[in-house]
Each structure stands twice: as C-alpha cells, then as structure tokens.
Scaffold this motif. Structure first.
Motif, mmCIF file in Angstrom:
data_model
loop_
_atom_site.group_PDB
_atom_site.id
_atom_site.type_symbol
_atom_site.label_atom_id
_atom_site.label_comp_id
_atom_site.label_asym_id
_atom_site.label_seq_id
_atom_site.Cartn_x
_atom_site.Cartn_y
_atom_site.Cartn_z
ATOM 1 N N TYR A 1 -22.817 25.979 4.714
ATOM 2 C CA TYR A 1 -24.069 26.595 5.176
ATOM 3 C C TYR A 1 -25.135 26.562 4.090
ATOM 4 O O TYR A 1 -26.273 26.138 4.335
ATOM 5 N N TYR A 2 -24.783 27.008 2.879
ATOM 6 C CA TYR A 2 -25.789 27.100 1.825
ATOM 7 C C TYR A 2 -26.247 25.721 1.349
ATOM 8 O O TYR A 2 -27.442 25.510 1.101
ATOM 9 N N VAL B 1 -13.106 39.247 13.566
ATOM 10 C CA VAL B 1 -13.614 40.076 14.663
ATOM 11 C C VAL B 1 -14.799 40.905 14.182
ATOM 12 O O VAL B 1 -15.847 40.981 14.849
ATOM 13 N N ALA B 2 -14.663 41.544 13.017
ATOM 14 C CA ALA B 2 -15.760 42.357 12.481
ATOM 15 C C ALA B 2 -16.991 41.503 12.214
ATOM 16 O O ALA B 2 -18.123 41.896 12.537
ATOM 17 N N GLY B 3 -16.768 40.320 11.627
ATOM 18 C CA GLY B 3 -17.908 39.459 11.309
ATOM 19 C C GLY B 3 -18.613 38.906 12.523
ATOM 20 O O GLY B 3 -19.798 38.569 12.468
ATOM 21 N N ALA B 4 -17.913 38.795 13.651
ATOM 22 C CA ALA B 4 -18.512 38.208 14.846
ATOM 23 C C ALA B 4 -19.527 39.132 15.499
ATOM 24 O O ALA B 4 -20.492 38.666 16.130
ATOM 25 N N TYR B 5 -19.342 40.448 15.356
ATOM 26 C CA TYR B 5 -20.186 41.359 16.112
ATOM 27 C C TYR B 5 -20.897 42.424 15.288
ATOM 28 O O TYR B 5 -21.766 43.103 15.809
ATOM 29 N N ASN C 1 -22.381 38.221 7.483
ATOM 30 C CA ASN C 1 -21.087 38.798 7.848
ATOM 31 C C ASN C 1 -19.921 37.920 7.418
ATOM 32 O O ASN C 1 -18.855 38.419 7.044
ATOM 33 N N VAL C 2 -20.095 36.599 7.486
ATOM 34 C CA VAL C 2 -19.040 35.706 7.017
ATOM 35 C C VAL C 2 -18.797 35.939 5.525
ATOM 36 O O VAL C 2 -17.639 36.028 5.074
ATOM 37 N N PRO D 1 -11.155 29.623 3.879
ATOM 38 C CA PRO D 1 -11.928 29.091 5.018
ATOM 39 C C PRO D 1 -13.360 29.609 5.010
ATOM 40 O O PRO D 1 -14.311 28.841 5.260
ATOM 41 N N GLY D 2 -13.533 30.890 4.707
ATOM 42 C CA GLY D 2 -14.883 31.437 4.597
ATOM 43 C C GLY D 2 -15.666 30.791 3.474
ATOM 44 O O GLY D 2 -16.873 30.518 3.613
#
Length: 556
Positions: A339-340, A192-196, A302-303, A331-332
């Motif tokens: 991504y990288y 939730v924190a990372g999403a916004y 954020n991820v 998972p992160g």
C-alpha cells in the motif's frame, strides 16, 4: 512483459519458482534440534506406534502442543517416506498456500487490484522470516496458514456473503486451536476488528454488516467439534489435563518464561520483527513515517493497528518468546508495504528499487566471500570453495536480467529482482546447512558414523543432552542419561507405568545405578557433547575406542 501484471499467471509462476527453490536439495541436511527434530521424531513415533491421540517424544508422552502438527508430520512421513523430505515438504506447501492466501486477501483489500495483490504475495513469500518458517518444521508455519485461511474466510464473507466462507472461518479457527491453542485466535479476530472498526461504508464498498444467521451457530458448533474434541478426549481420560492445558500451557507459558526457558526482554520483537523482514521493513517504516496519518484511509490504518501493532504488543507482553511466534503479523506487513509503496511516484519508487536491489546484491556478494572469511577467521563454519558458486551465479543472473530486460515500469523490475534474489539465496544456503550440520545442531553425521562403524544395533546412550534428531536419523530410541540438564526433564506424570525408564535415566537417583551398569555391560555406544563431569569419568572405562565429531565424542 509476456502478459500484464494483472494476470493470475504471474502468481502461479511465482508459486512454481518459489516451490522449486524450496524443493531443491530439501533433504540434504537432517532435522535440526531442538524444535524441528522434536516434531520430526514425534511424527515418526506416531507413525510407527499407531497411537494418534497420545504423542510420544523419545518413548515418553509429550503434550506440550496440540496434535495437529504431529499428525501432519506423521502424514508427511507416511506419504513421502521416513526421511527429511517427508518432514519438510508439508511445511513448504503450507507456506505456498500462505502466499496464495495473501494474494486473495490483497484482492479484497485492494479492491480487486490484481497487480497490487501480486505485489503483496511476492513481498510476503520472500520475507526472510517466511523462508525460515518453510524450512524449519514448527507449529507456527501451520498456525499461520490456518489463521490466514480463517481471516480470508471471514473477510470474504463480509465482502460478498456466502455461508461457505463463514464455515471456512470457523473451520480455520478450530484447526488453529488444534495446532496451538488460544493463540490461534489472534490474527482472525484482529482481521474482524480491522474490517469494521470505524471504517466508513464507502471504504467497505458500501456493504452492510452481515446479519446473524443459523450458519453462525452451525459454524460455532463446527469449531467446538474440530477444536475441542481432542482436548475433551484427554480430559475424559484424565481430569488432570484440565489444569495442564488451561494453566501450565496457557497462563504459565504467557506469564512465566522460566517455565519453558524462553525468556526474552519486552523489546525483543520490536527489534527482531524489522530484522527478519528486511529490506521491506525499512520501506514500510520510512514510507509510513513520511505519509500524513490523515491521508491514510481508515481501512489501512486498521490494518496497521490490528494486523501488526496490536499482535506485536500482545506477543511482546508474553514472557515466552521465540522467533517464529510473530509470524502472523507479516501478512499485514506485506499488504501495508504494498500500500505505502503504491503511493510513491515512479521517481520515488526508483530510489527504493536501487536501494533494495543494492541490498540484495550485497548479501549475495557476502555469500560469495563467506568461504574465504570462514577460512581466515574462526566463524565456526566449514565451507568448501564451491559454496561460492551459486551466489556468484545469482549476482550474474540478477545483473543481466535487470540490465537487458526492456521494462520501463519500476514495480515489475523490483518484483522480478526480488524473486531472483530469493531463489539464489535459498539455493546458496542449503550447501552451507549441509556442510555444517553438527554446528547447526543436526545429528546426521553422528548417525552416519555409527552406521559406518556397524554400531547401530548396539544400545545408544546419550549423556546429558536431548537429541531427538539422532533418534530420527537412526530410527531407534536411544537411552538418555540425565545428569542435571533441565532440558532432559520430562513430564512423566501421564505415563501409566515405569516403562519410560528404558529411555531416560536420572543419574542422581540411586535406582538408576543398576540399569546403567547393565547397559554398560551390553557394549553400548556413548555420545558425549563436550566432557563428562568428573564424577562420571568412570563411565569411560567400558569403552576402548572414541572419535571426535564436532563438539561430540563417540565412545564404543
């Protein structure tokens, strides 16, 4: 390729192959002490006794964890038989579900890019820590699944709305709380924190924040019913559970490692987390260090911060540490690695491809020569020569597939090579486990010996060791003789009477002497790991035979 990487068929094929590798000889070695055997035996006793609200370990009530893992273990035993397959099959299915959820999260975070979502799922499903969690029954494998489900539910709700996804979030939180208590909030709240957190509207796909609705209230009610009902029942039964759950198993577990003998230094996870996610951890750390921070979108910053670094810091601050506690950060790790590496040119990716595949080849090669080293050096392992067969086949299949496969792009070759390595690693590891059960704290050879000698109907005494694996293998409760081993100290304060003395004797207490002498007169079987203390040598006068099995001696 028979179909493009954007096809979902690859995900289903990967799940099928990985599931088959897990299922191969899944029950070829018994539950291992202490954690896996403890959950297996609690599930067996729950299934046999029919009491689903008061978990029992070796005849004594055991409330160290909430009951969901015990319920699932008992359900697996009821569905698939009271055997090791019944213990391990549901955790394997839980890991396969985790892989599917990582794929679904990848679709959300990568803007519906199925190729990258597939890459993240393959990386996650082949991480060493994930493979270990699938074959070692603990609360952590179920907790990670429920946390991922909750995280996916809330992110899916943020992306497209739909009350059902909000309910999935609250249901996942409730079941996670029923699995391991407050620690089940870590990954969903970080998602939730990372999403916004400071994410521009453009990176959020232009979506606005979701308004507060009645579904939030109903979802919170769902969490309270699912997550707190069992706790409420026990507290109503005995108010002492309030302190037990809130202090002893929350505050004390986090702040005082001596409470459960799991003390590790603060840097334990800093070193362990990369080690149990090789070789992908190297790729992630190197590429993240070489990528300018300003060029990384806020979403992916954020991820990294909220999905990996903050939970890693949280678990590092805890005084109680075990390997699988940090499973929710991976998972992160898989998504960030995708991504990288996705930012690399084909030439750069080719260098990673060569290095990673060389690492895989070296590991399989090491497994090929392991029986030789075990014969020459004292590794504490007994390995038959044919143990080298499967890793050798793995090397051949890996080389032939990648040399004969006409595929220009690097990413598909890297993913296929990773899957081949993982399959043969799993197949190669299982004979090693089977041949060395006693070395890995299993009791099946002890149970088989007792059965072969026709001793299974006699009282079984275990000296100064907690051995739930033996109880599971024999299907009966031994009597444990506590002679100072703190691991045998049980929480008997919730027992309604003194019947637990049938299963546990404290030898330093005078009242145990009469029962012990009665047991010795009943022609029991005594199991001793190592040697008896000098003052207990008189116990051996009741036995005429003995057999040494690994570090154990069986007297009868």
């Amino acid at each position: 390729m028979p179909f493009p990487m954007t096809s979902r068929r690859w995900l289903w094929l990967f799940l099928l192959v990985l599931g088959g590798a897990f299922a191969w000889q899944l029950g070829s070695w018994g539950p291992l002490d202490s954690s896996e055997a403890r959950y297996a035996e609690i599930g067996r006793e729950m299934l046999v006794g029919g009491d689903w609200l008061h978990p029992r370990l070796l005849g004594i009530q055991h409330f160290h964890k909430p009951p969901l893992t015990y319920w699932l273990t008992a359900a697996g035993l009821g569905l698939f038989g009271v055997n090791t397959v019944g213990v391990r099959l549901l955790p394997v299915l839980a890991v396969l579900l985790q892989v599917g959820l990582v794929y679904a999260l990848g679709l959300l975070l990568f803007g519906n890019d199925r190729a990258r979502a597939l890459s993240a799922a393959v990386i996650y499903g082949t991480l060493p820590v994930v493979l270990i969690s699938a074959l070692n029954v603990t609360t952590d494998v179920y907790l990670a699944t429920l946390e991922l489900a909750a995280a996916y539910g809330i992110l899916r709700y943020y992306h497209g709305g739909g009350a059902r996804w909000l309910y999935l979030f609250w249901l996942g939180l409730g079941l996670a709380f029923l699995t391991k208590g407050p620690v089940g909030f870590v990954l969903p709240l970080m998602a939730v924190a990372g999403a916004y957190f400071r994410v521009p509207a453009a990176e959020r796909g232009g979506r606005a924040r979701r308004p507060f609705t009645v579904h939030h209230v109903l979802g919170l009610g769902l969490f309270l019913v699912v997550g707190l009902s069992w706790y409420g029942y026990l507290v109503a039964e005995n108010p002492a559970f309030v302190r037990y759950f809130l202090y002893e198993h929350t505050v004390e577990r986090f702040a005082n490692a001596a409470t459960f003998d799991r003390s590790k230094p603060w840097w334990f996870y800093v070193l362990l987390a990369p080690a149990i996610s090789l070789p992908w951890a190297v790729a992630l750390v190197v590429r993240a260090a070489r990528t300018p921070w300003a060029t990384v979108p806020r979403l992916w910053r954020n991820v990294l911060i909220f999905w990996v670094l903050v939970p890693l810091l949280f678990f590092s601050l805890s005084s109680s540490k075990l390997l699988l506690y940090v499973l929710p950060i991976f998972p992160g790790v898989a998504l960030l690695t995708t991504y990288y590496l996705g930012r690399c040119t084909e030439a750069m990716l080719h260098r990673w491809y060569v290095g990673i595949l060389a690492f895989f080849g070296l590991l399989l090669g090491a497994l090929c020569v392991l029986p030789i080293f075990a014969a020459v050096f004292d590794l504490g392992l007994e390995l038959r020569p044919l143990t080298s067969l499967w890793p050798a086949i793995g090397v051949v299949v890996l080389v032939l597939t990648l040399s004969m496969w006409d595929q220009v792009r690097i990413a598909p070759r890297l993913l296929v090579g990773t899957v081949i390595f993982t399959v043969f690693l799993l197949i190669s590891a299982k004979p090693i486990m089977q041949q060395n059960e006693l070395a890995f704290n299993g009791s099946r050879p002890l149970a088989e010996f007792i059965t072969q000698q026709g001793l299974q109907t006699r009282p079984i005494l275990v000296y100064d060791q907690l051995l739930p694996s033996l109880a599971f293998e024999l299907g009966t409760l031994p009597v444990f003789l506590n002679d100072g081993n703190h691991n045998l100290n049980r929480e008997t304060q919730f027992e309604p009477g003194t019947s637990w003395h049938r299963y546990l004797l404290y030898l330093n207490q005078p009242e145990a002497d009469a029962q012990l002498r009665w047991l010795l007169a009943s022609q029991p079987v005594l199991l001793v790991k190592g040697e008896l203390k000098p003052e207990r040598q008189w116990l051996l006068q009741s036995f005429t035979h003995h057999e040494k099995l690994g570090k154990w001696v069986v007297y009868w």
